[in-house]
Design a protein around this motif. Sequence first.
Motif, PDB file in Angstrom:
ATOM      1  N   LEU A 243       0.779  -1.204  -0.035  1.00  0.00           N
ATOM      2  CA  LEU A 243      -0.078   0.015   0.143  1.00  0.00           C
ATOM      3  C   LEU A 243       0.716   1.124  -0.108  1.00  0.00           C
ATOM      4  O   LEU A 243       0.404   2.172  -0.495  1.00  0.00           O
ATOM      5  N   ALA A 244       2.031   1.159   0.645  1.00  0.00           N
ATOM      6  CA  ALA A 244       2.949   2.433   0.542  1.00  0.00           C
ATOM      7  C   ALA A 244       3.362   2.774  -0.779  1.00  0.00           C
ATOM      8  O   ALA A 244       3.751   3.956  -0.816  1.00  0.00           O
ATOM      9  N   THR A 245       3.764   1.402  -1.285  1.00  0.00           N
ATOM     10  CA  THR A 245       4.512   1.890  -2.802  1.00  0.00           C
ATOM     11  C   THR A 245       3.695   2.927  -3.715  1.00  0.00           C
ATOM     12  O   THR A 245       4.309   3.892  -3.943  1.00  0.00           O
ATOM     13  N   PRO A 246       2.495   2.509  -4.001  1.00  0.00           N
ATOM     14  CA  PRO A 246       1.697   3.428  -4.877  1.00  0.00           C
ATOM     15  C   PRO A 246       1.492   4.810  -4.050  1.00  0.00           C
ATOM     16  O   PRO A 246       1.557   5.802  -4.804  1.00  0.00           O
ATOM     17  N   LEU A 247       1.115   4.818  -2.848  1.00  0.00           N
ATOM     18  CA  LEU A 247       0.829   6.123  -2.481  1.00  0.00           C
ATOM     19  C   LEU A 247       2.314   7.032  -2.176  1.00  0.00           C
ATOM     20  O   LEU A 247       1.854   8.300  -2.447  1.00  0.00           O
ATOM     21  N   THR A 248       3.265   6.254  -1.886  1.00  0.00           N
ATOM     22  CA  THR A 248       4.350   7.133  -2.057  1.00  0.00           C
ATOM     23  C   THR A 248       4.668   7.759  -3.230  1.00  0.00           C
ATOM     24  O   THR A 248       5.141   8.897  -3.745  1.00  0.00           O
ATOM     25  N   ALA A 249       4.438   6.880  -4.464  1.00  0.00           N
ATOM     26  CA  ALA A 249       4.556   7.351  -5.765  1.00  0.00           C
ATOM     27  C   ALA A 249       3.666   8.531  -6.201  1.00  0.00           C
ATOM     28  O   ALA A 249       3.976   9.453  -6.892  1.00  0.00           O
ATOM     29  N   ILE A 250       2.401   8.330  -5.644  1.00  0.00           N
ATOM     30  CA  ILE A 250       1.430   9.395  -5.811  1.00  0.00           C
ATOM     31  C   ILE A 250       1.865  10.731  -5.341  1.00  0.00           C
ATOM     32  O   ILE A 250       1.766  11.879  -5.811  1.00  0.00           O
ATOM     33  N   ILE A 251       2.103  10.515  -3.952  1.00  0.00           N
ATOM     34  CA  ILE A 251       2.543  11.768  -3.335  1.00  0.00           C
ATOM     35  C   ILE A 251       3.859  12.419  -4.013  1.00  0.00           C
ATOM     36  O   ILE A 251       4.120  13.697  -3.914  1.00  0.00           O
ATOM     37  N   GLY A 252       4.678  11.595  -4.376  1.00  0.00           N
ATOM     38  CA  GLY A 252       5.930  12.079  -4.803  1.00  0.00           C
ATOM     39  C   GLY A 252       5.716  12.740  -6.358  1.00  0.00           C
ATOM     40  O   GLY A 252       6.248  13.899  -6.554  1.00  0.00           O
ATOM     41  N   GLU A 253       4.867  12.340  -6.905  1.00  0.00           N
ATOM     42  CA  GLU A 253       4.626  12.949  -8.264  1.00  0.00           C
ATOM     43  C   GLU A 253       3.846  14.189  -7.978  1.00  0.00           C
ATOM     44  O   GLU A 253       4.160  15.233  -8.636  1.00  0.00           O
ATOM     45  N   ALA A 254       2.909  14.099  -6.947  1.00  0.00           N
ATOM     46  CA  ALA A 254       2.199  15.494  -6.736  1.00  0.00           C
ATOM     47  C   ALA A 254       3.205  16.579  -6.059  1.00  0.00           C
ATOM     48  O   ALA A 254       3.136  17.854  -6.386  1.00  0.00           O
ATOM     49  N   ASP A 255       3.919  16.269  -5.246  1.00  0.00           N
ATOM     50  CA  ASP A 255       5.180  17.091  -4.769  1.00  0.00           C
ATOM     51  C   ASP A 255       5.745  17.900  -5.946  1.00  0.00           C
ATOM     52  O   ASP A 255       6.248  19.081  -6.141  1.00  0.00           O
ATOM     53  N   VAL A 256       6.354  16.814  -6.605  1.00  0.00           N
ATOM     54  CA  VAL A 256       7.273  17.329  -7.926  1.00  0.00           C
ATOM     55  C   VAL A 256       6.376  18.420  -8.873  1.00  0.00           C
ATOM     56  O   VAL A 256       7.207  19.165  -9.159  1.00  0.00           O
ATOM     57  N   ALA A 257       5.225  17.936  -9.118  1.00  0.00           N
ATOM     58  CA  ALA A 257       4.414  18.631 -10.033  1.00  0.00           C
ATOM     59  C   ALA A 257       3.984  20.113  -9.368  1.00  0.00           C
ATOM     60  O   ALA A 257       3.904  21.254 -10.220  1.00  0.00           O
ATOM     61  N   LEU A 258       4.124  20.087  -8.293  1.00  0.00           N
ATOM     62  CA  LEU A 258       3.599  21.542  -7.341  1.00  0.00           C
ATOM     63  C   LEU A 258       5.017  22.412  -7.111  1.00  0.00           C
ATOM     64  O   LEU A 258       4.844  23.367  -6.633  1.00  0.00           O
ATOM     65  N   ILE A 259       6.018  21.899  -7.328  1.00  0.00           N
ATOM     66  CA  ILE A 259       7.036  22.588  -7.066  1.00  0.00           C
ATOM     67  C   ILE A 259       7.224  23.898  -7.867  1.00  0.00           C
ATOM     68  O   ILE A 259       7.711  25.042  -7.158  1.00  0.00           O
ATOM     69  N   LYS A 260       6.983  23.976  -9.146  1.00  0.00           N
ATOM     70  CA  LYS A 260       7.040  24.933  -9.801  1.00  0.00           C
ATOM     71  C   LYS A 260       5.855  24.716 -11.247  1.00  0.00           C
ATOM     72  O   LYS A 260       5.371  23.809 -11.208  1.00  0.00           O
ATOM     73  N   GLU A 261       5.760  25.964 -11.797  1.00  0.00           N
ATOM     74  CA  GLU A 261       4.794  25.963 -12.982  1.00  0.00           C
ATOM     75  C   GLU A 261       5.334  25.034 -13.971  1.00  0.00           C
ATOM     76  O   GLU A 261       6.439  24.966 -14.299  1.00  0.00           O
ATOM     77  N   ARG A 262       4.451  24.219 -14.859  1.00  0.00           N
ATOM     78  CA  ARG A 262       4.957  23.218 -15.751  1.00  0.00           C
ATOM     79  C   ARG A 262       4.108  23.251 -16.788  1.00  0.00           C
ATOM     80  O   ARG A 262       2.943  23.973 -16.929  1.00  0.00           O
ATOM     81  N   LYS A 263       4.478  22.661 -17.902  1.00  0.00           N
ATOM     82  CA  LYS A 263       3.654  22.597 -19.194  1.00  0.00           C
ATOM     83  C   LYS A 263       2.563  21.810 -19.010  1.00  0.00           C
ATOM     84  O   LYS A 263       2.740  20.646 -18.360  1.00  0.00           O
ATOM     85  N   PRO A 264       1.504  21.975 -19.784  1.00  0.00           N
ATOM     86  CA  PRO A 264       0.522  21.244 -19.948  1.00  0.00           C
ATOM     87  C   PRO A 264       0.622  19.609 -20.104  1.00  0.00           C
ATOM     88  O   PRO A 264       0.050  18.587 -19.441  1.00  0.00           O
ATOM     89  N   GLU A 265       1.730  19.452 -20.875  1.00  0.00           N
ATOM     90  CA  GLU A 265       2.167  18.015 -21.439  1.00  0.00           C
ATOM     91  C   GLU A 265       2.679  17.251 -20.088  1.00  0.00           C
ATOM     92  O   GLU A 265       2.524  16.172 -19.662  1.00  0.00           O
ATOM     93  N   GLU A 266       3.323  18.141 -19.269  1.00  0.00           N
ATOM     94  CA  GLU A 266       4.222  17.579 -18.169  1.00  0.00           C
ATOM     95  C   GLU A 266       3.198  17.232 -16.994  1.00  0.00           C
ATOM     96  O   GLU A 266       3.403  16.008 -16.357  1.00  0.00           O
ATOM     97  N   TYR A 267       2.092  18.095 -16.885  1.00  0.00           N
ATOM     98  CA  TYR A 267       1.008  17.723 -15.948  1.00  0.00           C
ATOM     99  C   TYR A 267       0.188  16.515 -16.602  1.00  0.00           C
ATOM    100  O   TYR A 267      -0.168  15.779 -15.590  1.00  0.00           O
ATOM    101  N   GLN A 268       0.009  16.422 -17.628  1.00  0.00           N
ATOM    102  CA  GLN A 268      -0.708  15.180 -18.171  1.00  0.00           C
ATOM    103  C   GLN A 268       0.229  14.026 -17.729  1.00  0.00           C
ATOM    104  O   GLN A 268      -0.308  12.936 -17.210  1.00  0.00           O
ATOM    105  N   LYS A 269       1.427  13.826 -17.841  1.00  0.00           N
ATOM    106  CA  LYS A 269       2.363  13.087 -17.605  1.00  0.00           C
ATOM    107  C   LYS A 269       2.234  12.479 -16.092  1.00  0.00           C
ATOM    108  O   LYS A 269       2.341  11.341 -15.890  1.00  0.00           O
ATOM    109  N   VAL A 270       2.143  13.841 -15.209  1.00  0.00           N
ATOM    110  CA  VAL A 270       2.148  13.352 -13.932  1.00  0.00           C
ATOM    111  C   VAL A 270       0.741  12.708 -13.558  1.00  0.00           C
ATOM    112  O   VAL A 270       0.665  11.753 -12.855  1.00  0.00           O
TER     113      VAL A 270
END
Length: 458
Positions: A243-270
């Motif tokens: 359970l921790a593995t997907p949760l960690t991945a979700i939280i990590g992806e969200a944290d990275v995406a929120l660090i700075k403004e990104r392009k729409p393509e990057e948000y879609q990938k996240v």
Amino acid sequence: MKTQTKIAFSLVLFNSFILLSFSVGIYFFLNEYSYIDFYKRLETRASIGAKYNLKIDMANAETFRKIRDQHLEKLEAEKEYILKVSAKTDFEQLSETHHIPVSLLKNIMKEGRGRHQEGNVFYSGIKLQHENATYIVIVSANNRFVSHHLQFLRNILLWGILFTVVVTVYLSVYFSKHFFDPIKEMIDKVKQISTENIHLRLKEPENNNEISELASTFNDLLNRIETAFETQKNFISNASHELATPLTAIIGEADVALIKERKPEEYQKVLQNVLQQAERLNEITRSLLFLAQTGYKGKNVAFEIVRLDEVVWEVKALIDRLNPDNKIMLDLSLLPEDHKKLKVSGNKQLLHLALANLLNNACKYSHNKPVSVHIGSSQEQVMLFIKDQGIGIPESDLPFIYDPFFRASNTHLFEGFGIGLPLARNIIKLHNGTLVLTSKAGSGTSVQISFPLARLVK
């Protein structure tokens, strides 16, 4: 009150009751007999006294006297009365003169013999006809047996009861204490066992009695509890990791995406990565829910009559769509001629899920090498045999294959959660079936499943 005290008290009470009843019975019957015997002795003396006093038997009168003097014991306060009576005799006056109860005199005259008791003095008399005259012969004496011997017997019985009660109390306490010593040792040992040292076991006595059976049963219970604890610890550890593995991945992806403004393509990938991990998390959660539901008795599961061969064909059709490269081969050579011998009582969706898990595993862990499936039946069961040519299971891992989230040591290159086999086993058990798995590393895995035939209404 402790059981030990209850047993000792019950033994003392029961033994005392039996002994008291036995003693009272002895005293009562002996007391009754003593009265009857004493009256007979008085009556015998009255008969003998009449014969030699009234000269009834002239030839033997002197002999009767000698027999009485030499062989009959002299009774205490013994008196002999020989009274001549007639129809005009005043029995009241006769009674006062000789101090004999008037009721005894009247009874002897009426019945021909009589008995009477006043305190410890006993009377016995008979009526005789001799030389045209009527005589009453009475012998009285104190019953020493009642006043002395029975009293002596009563004292012996009372002291015997008291002594027996004391001995019984001692023996009851002694034996009940020593009888419960093994149980006390077991209690002390059990108090030392906790989750930290659940490996401890009770000592089983060598003699095959109830105590050794109790210790053996408790040790078996501890074995099952220890296994359950280990399974629970493994489940929590593995479930937490899965359970921790997907949760960690979700939280990590969200944290990275929120660090700075990104392009729409990057948000879609996240979002795609987040969706992928969320789907994985959803699959794990659904599998856990299925596993939990099938782990109970299944009271809310609807059962119907199902043909097992139809379920196998439906599962194969599903796997063909999801994995076109599979090489599942159905062997129909063992199919019975009577289609009723393929019917079981069960839930079609759950059976579908169990067989799909088993066949998917067979294909996945064999890299889509040939998987053979045989369907057969007997008079009582429907049987299914699945054989693959996969990687197999190491012998050291076989005891743990039904633990949720457990995965064999040689499966790290394959995706999975370790829930499919425990789930399939639970579903088969829910249908009163059996699953037997045999495997060897590098030599593939064989699975034998059997279900009881459905009881059809004629």
